[in-house]
Write an enzyme that holds these catalytic residues in place. Sequence first.
Site, PDB file in Angstrom:
ATOM      1  N   GLY A  39       0.935  -1.111   0.176  1.00  0.00           N
ATOM      2  CA  GLY A  39      -0.011   0.048  -0.004  1.00  0.00           C
ATOM      3  C   GLY A  39       0.844   1.430  -0.026  1.00  0.00           C
ATOM      4  N   THR A  40       0.343   2.328  -0.367  1.00  0.00           N
ATOM      5  CA  THR A  40       1.329   3.420  -0.699  1.00  0.00           C
ATOM      6  C   THR A  40       0.787   4.557   0.024  1.00  0.00           C
ATOM      7  OG1 THR A  40       0.272   3.958  -2.711  1.00  0.00           O
ATOM      8  CG2 THR A  40       2.221   2.875  -2.886  1.00  0.00           C
ATOM      9  N   THR A  41       0.109   5.692  -0.541  1.00  0.00           N
ATOM     10  CA  THR A  41       0.329   7.023   0.124  1.00  0.00           C
ATOM     11  C   THR A  41      -1.118   7.323   0.952  1.00  0.00           C
ATOM     12  OG1 THR A  41       1.632   7.768  -1.506  1.00  0.00           O
ATOM     13  CG2 THR A  41       0.593   9.408  -0.002  1.00  0.00           C
ATOM     14  N   LYS A  72      -7.172   1.565   1.782  1.00  0.00           N
ATOM     15  CA  LYS A  72      -6.189   1.862   2.678  1.00  0.00           C
ATOM     16  C   LYS A  72      -6.521   2.931   3.865  1.00  0.00           C
ATOM     17  CE  LYS A  72      -3.316   2.078  -1.226  1.00  0.00           C
ATOM     18  NZ  LYS A  72      -2.270   2.805  -1.875  1.00  0.00           N
ATOM     19  N   ALA A 214       4.193   4.749  -7.723  1.00  0.00           N
ATOM     20  CA  ALA A 214       3.347   3.903  -6.687  1.00  0.00           C
ATOM     21  C   ALA A 214       2.071   4.549  -6.293  1.00  0.00           C
ATOM     22  CB  ALA A 214       4.409   3.330  -5.550  1.00  0.00           C
TER      23      ALA A 214
END
Length: 255
Positions: A39-41, A72, A214
Site C-alpha cells: 500500500g502506498t500514500t 487503505k 506507486a
Amino acid sequence: MNIHGVGELDSSFSRFAARTAPEVLPTFDPSQATLTPQGTTIVAASFLDGVVMAGDRRATMGNLIAQRDIEKVFSTDDESIVGIAGVAGPAIELVRLFQVELQHYEKIEGVALSLDGKANRLGALVRSNLAMAMQGMVVVPMLAGWDAGRRQGRIFGYDATGGRHEETGFHAVGSGAAFARGSLKKTHDASLDAHAAILAVIRSLYDAADDDSATGGPDLARRIFPVVMTATASGVRQLPVDEVAELTSQVLETM
C-alpha cells in the site's frame, strides 16, 4: 461495570489472545515480502471542526500494479480513523486486530479508550510486528480522530518500531509522502473548514501521484477515487464516491 480484574480477562485483546489462543492472531511468512502487494500514500489534515484522512487506491508489487482499487483508510470506531502504508496483507490484518482491540477494551472496561489510549494501543500492535518488519514486512499506519476532551481533531504518525509522534496540522505516510506533504505545506491552514481541508488532501494525493509511480491518481474512466473520511464531534463519516468524484473534479479544474 468494570470487570478488568475478574479471572483471566484482559482489557487488551491481543495480549489475551496471545496467552489463551495464539493461533487466532495473524502470522505471515517474511520470505514472501517481495511478492506481497504494498500500500502506498495516506494523508491527513486537521480543520476547524475535526480531521480528514484520505488514501490513494493503488497497491504495487515491485514494478507492477497489483491492485487499482485497494482501500487503505478504515474507520476503527465512532471517533477514529486508521490509514495504512506498507505490506498490504499484514497492514489490513493489523487494522482488523486494532478494531477488535478497541471493541474488547470497551466491553471489559465499560468505557471507550481515549484518543491517546488508542494511539498507544496502535503503537503496541505495530511494535509486535517488529520481527517481521526487520525482514521486510513493514507496516506503517497513521491514526487520526476526534478528541472529545480537547474538542479537536488530532493526528498520530508511527515508525516501524511502534514509536508514535503527534503531528500538527497535517501528515502523510507511504512512498508519495514527501510530495503530499510538500503540497499540503502550500494549501493547509488551521482555519480551514471541512470542505477546504478535503480539497487540500485530495490535491495532495494528486500531486503525489504526479511524481510517485506507486501512488495512484484518480481514475475517471473506472471511477476509482481516493477513500476520504472525516472525524468530527458528530462521528466518523466516509464520503460517498459521487461526492469524492465531484470534489476531485473541482481540484482538477484548478490545476
